[in-house]
Design a protein around this motif. Structure first.
Motif, short mmCIF file in Angstrom:
data_model
loop_
_atom_site.label_atom_id
_atom_site.label_comp_id
_atom_site.label_asym_id
_atom_site.label_seq_id
_atom_site.Cartn_x
_atom_site.Cartn_y
_atom_site.Cartn_z
N GLY A 1 -7.78 3.90 -16.58
CA GLY A 1 -6.84 3.10 -15.83
C GLY A 1 -7.30 2.88 -14.40
N VAL A 2 -6.39 2.39 -13.57
CA VAL A 2 -6.76 2.04 -12.20
C VAL A 2 -5.64 2.42 -11.24
CG1 VAL A 2 -8.27 0.12 -12.82
CG2 VAL A 2 -5.82 -0.29 -12.52
N GLN A 3 -6.01 2.48 -9.96
CA GLN A 3 -5.06 2.56 -8.86
C GLN A 3 -5.27 1.33 -7.98
OE1 GLN A 3 -5.34 6.09 -6.51
NE2 GLN A 3 -4.30 7.40 -8.01
N LEU A 4 -4.19 0.71 -7.58
CA LEU A 4 -4.25 -0.47 -6.72
C LEU A 4 -3.64 -0.11 -5.37
CD1 LEU A 4 -3.52 -1.53 -9.85
CD2 LEU A 4 -4.06 -3.70 -8.73
N ARG A 5 -4.36 -0.45 -4.29
CA ARG A 5 -3.93 -0.08 -2.95
C ARG A 5 -3.89 -1.32 -2.07
NH1 ARG A 5 -4.83 5.56 -1.79
NH2 ARG A 5 -5.36 6.65 -3.74
N ALA A 6 -2.89 -1.34 -1.19
CA ALA A 6 -2.73 -2.46 -0.28
C ALA A 6 -2.20 -1.95 1.06
CB ALA A 6 -1.78 -3.50 -0.87
N GLN A 7 -2.22 -2.84 2.05
CA GLN A 7 -1.72 -2.50 3.38
C GLN A 7 -2.38 -1.22 3.92
OE1 GLN A 7 0.39 -4.41 5.23
NE2 GLN A 7 0.43 -5.92 3.57
N ASP B 1 -3.95 1.19 2.39
CA ASP B 1 -3.62 2.35 1.55
C ASP B 1 -2.20 2.88 1.78
OD1 ASP B 1 -6.11 2.17 0.50
OD2 ASP B 1 -6.95 3.90 1.56
N ARG B 2 -1.37 2.11 2.50
CA ARG B 2 0.01 2.55 2.68
C ARG B 2 0.86 2.25 1.43
NH1 ARG B 2 -0.86 0.61 8.10
NH2 ARG B 2 0.02 -1.42 7.51
N ILE B 3 0.42 1.30 0.61
CA ILE B 3 1.10 0.97 -0.63
C ILE B 3 0.14 1.27 -1.78
CG2 ILE B 3 2.27 -0.80 -1.98
CD1 ILE B 3 2.87 -2.27 0.59
N VAL B 4 0.56 2.11 -2.71
CA VAL B 4 -0.29 2.50 -3.83
C VAL B 4 0.47 2.29 -5.13
CG1 VAL B 4 -1.59 4.38 -4.92
CG2 VAL B 4 -1.49 4.23 -2.42
N CYS B 5 -0.18 1.60 -6.04
CA CYS B 5 0.37 1.44 -7.39
C CYS B 5 -0.53 2.21 -8.34
CB CYS B 5 0.44 -0.04 -7.79
SG CYS B 5 1.01 -0.31 -9.48
N ASN B 6 -0.01 3.32 -8.85
CA ASN B 6 -0.79 4.18 -9.73
C ASN B 6 -0.60 3.70 -11.17
OD1 ASN B 6 -2.22 6.18 -10.97
ND2 ASN B 6 -1.02 7.88 -10.15
N ASN B 7 -1.58 3.02 -11.70
CA ASN B 7 -1.51 2.49 -13.06
C ASN B 7 -2.60 3.12 -13.93
OD1 ASN B 7 0.50 0.94 -14.09
ND2 ASN B 7 -0.60 -0.98 -14.05
N GLN C 1 -0.76 -6.03 -14.19
CA GLN C 1 0.57 -5.49 -13.92
C GLN C 1 0.66 -4.92 -12.52
OE1 GLN C 1 1.80 -1.79 -15.78
NE2 GLN C 1 3.73 -2.76 -16.39
N GLY C 2 -0.40 -4.17 -12.08
CA GLY C 2 -0.39 -3.61 -10.74
C GLY C 2 -0.37 -4.69 -9.67
N LEU C 3 -1.14 -5.77 -9.89
CA LEU C 3 -1.14 -6.87 -8.92
C LEU C 3 0.24 -7.52 -8.81
CD1 LEU C 3 -4.56 -8.54 -9.84
CD2 LEU C 3 -4.03 -7.24 -7.76
N LEU C 4 0.89 -7.71 -9.94
CA LEU C 4 2.23 -8.31 -9.92
C LEU C 4 3.25 -7.38 -9.29
CD1 LEU C 4 2.22 -9.95 -13.48
CD2 LEU C 4 2.09 -11.13 -11.29
N LYS C 5 3.03 -6.08 -9.40
CA LYS C 5 3.92 -5.13 -8.75
C LYS C 5 3.75 -5.15 -7.24
CE LYS C 5 6.27 -2.88 -11.94
NZ LYS C 5 7.74 -2.77 -11.90
N LEU C 6 2.49 -5.21 -6.79
CA LEU C 6 2.22 -5.18 -5.35
C LEU C 6 2.55 -6.50 -4.67
CD1 LEU C 6 -1.16 -3.21 -5.22
CD2 LEU C 6 1.12 -2.36 -4.65
N MET C 7 2.16 -7.62 -5.31
CA MET C 7 2.37 -8.95 -4.74
C MET C 7 1.75 -9.05 -3.33
SD MET C 7 3.88 -10.89 -6.95
CE MET C 7 4.52 -12.21 -5.93
N GLU C 8 0.50 -8.63 -3.22
CA GLU C 8 -0.21 -8.65 -1.94
C GLU C 8 -1.41 -9.58 -2.06
OE1 GLU C 8 0.60 -7.23 0.86
OE2 GLU C 8 2.31 -6.07 0.14
N ILE C 9 -1.80 -10.13 -0.91
CA ILE C 9 -2.94 -11.05 -0.88
C ILE C 9 -4.26 -10.29 -0.89
CG2 ILE C 9 -2.97 -11.16 1.64
CD1 ILE C 9 -3.81 -13.97 -0.88
N GLU C 10 -4.23 -9.07 -0.31
CA GLU C 10 -5.46 -8.26 -0.25
C GLU C 10 -5.19 -6.93 -0.94
OE1 GLU C 10 -8.75 -6.58 2.98
OE2 GLU C 10 -7.10 -7.89 3.61
N VAL C 11 -5.95 -6.68 -2.00
CA VAL C 11 -5.74 -5.49 -2.82
C VAL C 11 -7.09 -4.84 -3.09
CG1 VAL C 11 -4.86 -4.58 -5.00
CG2 VAL C 11 -3.70 -6.52 -3.91
N LYS C 12 -7.08 -3.52 -3.04
CA LYS C 12 -8.28 -2.75 -3.35
C LYS C 12 -8.02 -1.97 -4.64
CE LYS C 12 -10.39 -0.80 0.03
NZ LYS C 12 -10.72 0.14 1.13
N ILE C 13 -8.97 -2.06 -5.57
CA ILE C 13 -8.83 -1.40 -6.86
C ILE C 13 -9.72 -0.17 -6.89
CG2 ILE C 13 -9.16 -1.62 -9.35
CD1 ILE C 13 -8.66 -4.58 -9.08
#
Length: 295
Positions: A215-221, A223-229, A138-150
Protein backbone atom coordinates in the motif's frame (compact mmCIF):
# COMPACT_ATOMS: atom_id res chain seq x y z
CA UNK A 1 -51.83 -27.97 164.07
CA UNK A 2 -49.10 -30.21 162.88
CA UNK A 3 -51.59 -32.25 160.94
CA UNK A 4 -53.15 -29.22 159.38
CA UNK A 5 -49.69 -27.89 158.47
CA UNK A 6 -48.71 -31.14 156.87
CA UNK A 7 -51.95 -31.26 154.97
CA UNK A 8 -51.45 -27.74 153.67
CA UNK A 9 -47.87 -28.48 152.71
CA UNK A 10 -48.92 -31.62 150.86
CA UNK A 11 -51.67 -29.80 149.06
CA UNK A 12 -49.23 -26.95 148.17
CA UNK A 13 -46.69 -29.38 146.87
CA UNK A 14 -49.33 -31.10 144.74
CA UNK A 15 -50.35 -27.82 143.31
CA UNK A 16 -46.73 -26.99 142.59
CA UNK A 17 -46.22 -30.38 141.01
CA UNK A 18 -49.31 -29.96 138.83
CA UNK A 19 -48.18 -26.47 137.74
CA UNK A 20 -44.80 -27.83 136.71
CA UNK A 21 -46.44 -30.41 134.46
CA UNK A 22 -48.73 -27.83 132.92
CA UNK A 23 -45.80 -25.49 132.51
CA UNK A 24 -43.80 -28.18 130.81
CA UNK A 25 -46.75 -28.96 128.55
CA UNK A 26 -47.21 -25.30 127.79
CA UNK A 27 -43.53 -24.86 127.12
CA UNK A 28 -43.53 -27.95 124.92
CA UNK A 29 -46.49 -26.61 123.01
CA UNK A 30 -44.72 -23.29 122.54
CA UNK A 31 -41.58 -25.11 121.45
CA UNK A 32 -43.59 -27.18 118.98
CA UNK A 33 -45.31 -24.05 117.70
CA UNK A 34 -42.02 -22.24 117.26
CA UNK A 35 -40.51 -25.31 115.64
CA UNK A 36 -43.42 -25.63 113.20
CA UNK A 37 -43.25 -21.94 112.35
CA UNK A 38 -39.50 -22.25 111.81
CA UNK A 39 -40.00 -25.26 109.59
CA UNK A 40 -42.67 -23.44 107.61
CA UNK A 41 -40.40 -20.41 107.24
CA UNK A 42 -37.53 -22.63 106.19
CA UNK A 43 -39.74 -24.38 103.63
CA UNK A 44 -41.02 -21.07 102.26
CA UNK A 45 -37.46 -19.75 102.11
CA UNK A 46 -36.30 -22.95 100.38
CA UNK A 47 -39.10 -22.79 97.82
CA UNK A 48 -38.48 -19.08 97.19
CA UNK A 49 -34.74 -19.68 96.86
CA UNK A 50 -35.26 -22.59 94.47
CA UNK A 51 -37.71 -20.51 92.40
CA UNK A 52 -35.32 -17.58 92.23
CA UNK A 53 -32.45 -19.94 91.41
CA UNK A 54 -34.51 -21.56 88.68
CA UNK A 55 -35.41 -18.18 87.19
CA UNK A 56 -31.81 -17.01 87.31
CA UNK A 57 -30.63 -20.29 85.77
CA UNK A 58 -33.17 -19.93 82.94
CA UNK A 59 -32.07 -16.36 82.36
CA UNK A 60 -28.42 -17.37 82.21
CA UNK A 61 -29.20 -20.25 79.86
CA UNK A 62 -31.32 -17.99 77.60
CA UNK A 63 -28.57 -15.33 77.55
CA UNK A 64 -25.93 -17.96 76.77
CA UNK A 65 -28.08 -19.41 73.99
CA UNK A 66 -28.67 -15.95 72.54
CA UNK A 67 -24.96 -15.16 72.64
CA UNK A 68 -24.08 -18.51 71.11
CA UNK A 69 -26.74 -18.08 68.39
CA UNK A 70 -25.45 -14.60 67.57
CA UNK A 71 -21.90 -15.92 67.33
CA UNK A 72 -22.90 -18.72 64.98
CA UNK A 73 -25.10 -16.39 62.91
CA UNK A 74 -22.13 -14.05 62.54
CA UNK A 75 -19.87 -16.96 61.60
CA UNK A 76 -22.47 -18.17 59.12
CA UNK A 77 -22.83 -14.70 57.61
CA UNK A 78 -19.04 -14.33 57.39
CA UNK A 79 -18.88 -17.74 55.73
CA UNK A 80 -21.56 -16.75 53.22
CA UNK A 81 -19.79 -13.47 52.46
CA UNK A 82 -16.48 -15.30 52.03
CA UNK A 83 -18.12 -17.80 49.68
CA UNK A 84 -19.68 -14.96 47.67
CA UNK A 85 -16.29 -13.26 47.43
CA UNK A 86 -14.63 -16.50 46.36
CA UNK A 87 -17.40 -17.17 43.83
CA UNK A 88 -17.17 -13.63 42.46
CA UNK A 89 -13.38 -13.93 42.23
CA UNK A 90 -13.69 -17.28 40.48
CA UNK A 91 -16.25 -15.86 38.03
CA UNK A 92 -14.04 -12.81 37.38
CA UNK A 93 -11.00 -15.03 36.86
CA UNK A 94 -12.98 -17.23 34.49
CA UNK A 95 -14.23 -14.20 32.56
CA UNK A 96 -10.73 -12.75 32.34
CA UNK A 97 -9.37 -16.08 31.15
CA UNK A 98 -12.22 -16.38 28.66
CA UNK A 99 -11.65 -12.84 27.38
CA UNK A 100 -7.91 -13.48 27.09
CA UNK A 101 -8.53 -16.65 25.11
CA UNK A 102 -11.04 -14.87 22.90
CA UNK A 103 -8.62 -12.00 22.27
CA UNK A 104 -5.89 -14.51 21.54
CA UNK A 105 -8.12 -16.26 19.03
CA UNK A 106 -9.10 -12.94 17.45
CA UNK A 107 -5.43 -11.94 17.20
CA UNK A 108 -4.63 -15.30 15.60
CA UNK A 109 -7.39 -14.73 13.05
CA UNK A 110 -6.05 -11.27 12.25
CA UNK A 111 -2.50 -12.59 11.94
CA UNK A 112 -3.51 -15.51 9.74
CA UNK A 113 -5.72 -13.26 7.62
CA UNK A 114 -2.81 -10.87 7.11
CA UNK A 115 -0.60 -13.79 6.15
CA UNK A 116 -3.20 -15.13 3.70
CA UNK A 117 -3.72 -11.68 2.20
CA UNK A 118 0.01 -11.17 1.77
CA UNK A 119 0.45 -14.54 0.09
CA UNK A 120 -2.49 -13.89 -2.26
CA UNK A 121 -1.28 -10.45 -3.34
CA UNK A 122 2.37 -11.47 -3.55
CA UNK A 123 1.52 -14.32 -5.87
CA UNK A 124 -0.63 -12.14 -8.15
CA UNK A 125 1.19 -9.03 -9.38
CA UNK A 126 -1.70 -7.77 -11.53
CA UNK A 127 -4.13 -7.91 -8.64
CA UNK A 128 -1.66 -6.08 -6.39
CA UNK A 129 -1.10 -3.47 -9.09
CA UNK A 130 -4.86 -2.90 -9.34
CA UNK A 131 -5.12 -2.62 -5.55
CA UNK A 132 -2.28 -0.05 -5.51
CA UNK A 133 -4.03 2.04 -8.16
CA UNK A 134 -7.27 2.06 -6.23
CA UNK A 135 -5.48 2.88 -2.96
CA UNK A 136 -3.60 5.81 -4.50
CA UNK A 137 -6.74 7.15 -6.18
CA UNK A 138 -8.74 6.86 -2.99
CA UNK A 139 -6.02 8.67 -1.02
CA UNK A 140 -5.90 11.48 -3.58
CA UNK A 141 -9.67 11.92 -3.42
CA UNK A 142 -9.49 11.97 0.36
CA UNK A 143 -6.78 14.64 0.45
CA UNK A 144 -8.06 16.79 -2.44
CA UNK A 145 -4.71 18.59 -2.67
CA UNK A 146 -2.88 19.95 -5.68
CA UNK A 147 0.53 18.81 -4.42
CA UNK A 148 0.82 15.33 -2.97
CA UNK A 149 3.78 13.16 -2.08
CA UNK A 150 3.43 9.38 -2.20
CA UNK A 151 5.45 7.16 0.10
CA UNK A 152 5.64 3.40 -0.57
CA UNK A 153 7.87 0.43 0.08
CA UNK A 154 11.12 0.32 -1.82
CA UNK A 155 10.08 -2.99 -3.36
CA UNK A 156 6.89 -1.35 -4.70
CA UNK A 157 8.62 1.71 -6.16
CA UNK A 158 8.61 0.52 -9.78
CA UNK A 159 4.96 -0.57 -9.60
CA UNK A 160 3.92 2.82 -8.17
CA UNK A 161 5.88 4.62 -10.91
CA UNK A 162 4.14 2.45 -13.49
CA UNK A 163 0.59 3.08 -12.28
CA UNK A 164 1.02 6.75 -11.26
CA UNK A 165 0.27 8.34 -14.70
CA UNK A 166 -2.94 6.33 -15.04
CA UNK A 167 -3.96 7.19 -11.47
CA UNK A 168 -3.23 10.91 -12.02
CA UNK A 169 -5.41 10.94 -15.13
CA UNK A 170 -8.21 9.12 -13.30
CA UNK A 171 -7.90 11.61 -10.44
CA UNK A 172 -8.27 14.60 -12.75
CA UNK A 173 -11.20 12.97 -14.57
CA UNK A 174 -12.95 12.30 -11.26
CA UNK A 175 -12.57 15.89 -10.15
CA UNK A 176 -13.63 17.49 -13.42
CA UNK A 177 -16.63 15.22 -13.86
CA UNK A 178 -17.97 14.74 -10.34
CA UNK A 179 -17.15 18.03 -8.59
CA UNK A 180 -19.59 20.69 -9.84
CA UNK A 181 -17.27 23.65 -9.25
CA UNK A 182 -14.41 22.00 -11.14
CA UNK A 183 -16.34 20.93 -14.23
CA UNK A 184 -14.81 22.25 -17.44
CA UNK A 185 -11.63 23.42 -15.73
CA UNK A 186 -8.05 22.31 -16.29
CA UNK A 187 -6.31 20.84 -13.27
CA UNK A 188 -2.62 19.99 -13.13
CA UNK A 189 -1.88 18.21 -9.85
CA UNK A 190 1.70 17.63 -8.81
CA UNK A 191 1.91 14.09 -7.57
CA UNK A 192 5.44 12.98 -6.69
CA UNK A 193 6.93 9.81 -5.26
CA UNK A 194 9.15 10.06 -2.18
CA UNK A 195 12.25 8.16 -3.26
CA UNK A 196 14.19 8.98 -0.09
CA UNK A 197 11.88 7.83 2.68
CA UNK A 198 10.26 4.45 2.20
CA UNK A 199 7.75 2.43 4.14
CA UNK A 200 9.22 -0.59 5.97
CA UNK A 201 9.27 -3.92 4.18
CA UNK A 202 7.20 -6.88 5.31
CA UNK A 203 8.68 -8.39 8.46
CA UNK A 204 7.15 -11.62 9.74
CA UNK A 205 10.11 -12.82 11.79
CA UNK A 206 10.26 -10.05 14.40
CA UNK A 207 6.83 -8.69 15.41
CA UNK A 208 8.46 -5.88 17.36
CA UNK A 209 10.09 -4.35 14.28
CA UNK A 210 8.25 -2.05 11.82
CA UNK A 211 6.51 -3.92 9.03
CA UNK A 212 4.27 -3.10 6.10
CA UNK A 213 2.36 -5.51 3.87
CA UNK A 214 2.07 -2.97 1.08
CA UNK A 215 0.00 0.00 0.00
CA UNK A 216 0.92 3.67 0.17
CA UNK A 217 0.94 6.76 2.36
CA UNK A 218 -0.06 10.08 0.83
CA UNK A 219 1.24 13.32 2.36
CA UNK A 220 0.35 16.93 1.70
CA UNK A 221 0.87 20.39 3.18
CA UNK A 222 4.50 19.63 4.11
CA UNK A 223 3.58 16.34 5.77
CA UNK A 224 1.00 18.02 8.01
CA UNK A 225 -1.76 15.99 6.31
CA UNK A 226 -1.22 12.23 6.02
CA UNK A 227 -3.53 9.67 4.47
CA UNK A 228 -2.42 6.21 5.53
CA UNK A 229 -3.69 3.83 2.85
CA UNK A 230 -1.40 0.90 3.52
CA UNK A 231 -2.67 -2.64 3.46
CA UNK A 232 -2.02 -2.85 7.19
CA UNK A 233 -4.26 0.11 7.86
CA UNK A 234 -6.98 -1.13 5.54
CA UNK A 235 -6.81 -4.59 7.08
CA UNK A 236 -7.18 -3.03 10.53
CA UNK A 237 -10.18 -1.00 9.34
CA UNK A 238 -11.72 -4.13 7.89
CA UNK A 239 -10.98 -6.04 11.06
CA UNK A 240 -12.61 -3.42 13.27
CA UNK A 241 -15.62 -3.18 10.96
CA UNK A 242 -16.10 -6.94 10.79
CA UNK A 243 -15.38 -7.50 14.49
CA UNK A 244 -19.03 -7.86 15.61
CA UNK A 245 -19.78 -10.37 12.85
CA UNK A 246 -16.60 -12.33 13.57
CA UNK A 247 -17.40 -12.46 17.27
CA UNK A 248 -20.95 -13.62 16.59
CA UNK A 249 -19.58 -16.38 14.36
CA UNK A 250 -16.84 -17.47 16.75
CA UNK A 251 -18.79 -17.10 19.98
CA UNK A 252 -22.47 -17.62 19.15
CA UNK A 253 -25.15 -17.61 21.82
CA UNK A 254 -26.44 -20.92 20.47
CA UNK A 255 -23.80 -23.57 20.03
CA UNK A 256 -22.98 -24.56 16.49
CA UNK A 257 -19.78 -25.47 14.72
CA UNK A 258 -17.81 -22.91 12.74
CA UNK A 259 -14.48 -23.35 11.02
CA UNK A 260 -11.65 -20.86 10.93
CA UNK A 261 -11.54 -21.19 7.14
CA UNK A 262 -15.00 -19.64 6.95
CA UNK A 263 -13.85 -16.74 9.13
CA UNK A 264 -10.74 -16.21 6.99
CA UNK A 265 -12.76 -16.31 3.78
CA UNK A 266 -15.25 -13.81 5.16
CA UNK A 267 -12.43 -11.58 6.40
CA UNK A 268 -10.58 -11.61 3.07
CA UNK A 269 -13.79 -10.99 1.12
CA UNK A 270 -14.72 -8.05 3.36
CA UNK A 271 -11.22 -6.59 3.06
CA UNK A 272 -11.21 -6.83 -0.73
CA UNK A 273 -14.62 -5.19 -0.90
CA UNK A 274 -13.43 -2.28 1.24
CA UNK A 275 -10.06 -2.04 -0.43
CA UNK A 276 -11.38 -1.93 -3.98
CA UNK A 277 -14.03 0.67 -3.23
CA UNK A 278 -12.90 4.26 -3.40
CA UNK A 279 -14.92 7.13 -2.05
CA UNK A 280 -16.47 10.03 -3.87
CA UNK A 281 -14.87 13.47 -3.47
CA UNK A 282 -14.87 14.89 0.03
CA UNK A 283 -17.91 16.92 1.19
CA UNK A 284 -15.70 19.99 1.39
CA UNK A 285 -15.71 20.00 -2.43
CA UNK A 286 -19.22 21.40 -2.23
CA UNK A 287 -17.82 24.41 -0.40
CA UNK A 288 -15.07 24.96 -2.91
CA UNK A 289 -11.74 23.50 -3.93
CA UNK A 290 -8.34 24.98 -3.09
CA UNK A 291 -6.92 23.73 -6.38
CA UNK A 292 -5.84 26.33 -8.94
CA UNK A 293 -7.62 26.09 -12.25
CA UNK A 294 -7.56 27.68 -15.65
CA UNK A 295 -10.59 28.19 -17.90
Amino acid sequence: EMCIRDSINAEYMGILKMNEVEAENTIQQMVNLIDNEAKESIEELRKKTEEECSIERENLIAEARKKLRMEYEKKLEDYRIQKKIERSAAISKTKITQMAERNKLMDNIRTESASNLTSQLTGNVETYKKVLKELILQGLLKLMEIEVKIRCRKSDLEIVKEVLPEVSLAYVNKLTTEVPKLKGKTIKPRINIDEVNFLPELNLKDPGMPSCMGGVQLRAQKDRIVCNNTLDERLELCYQGALPEIRSLLFPKKSHQITCTLIHDYFIFAWIMICLLYTSPSPRDQRGSRMPSSA
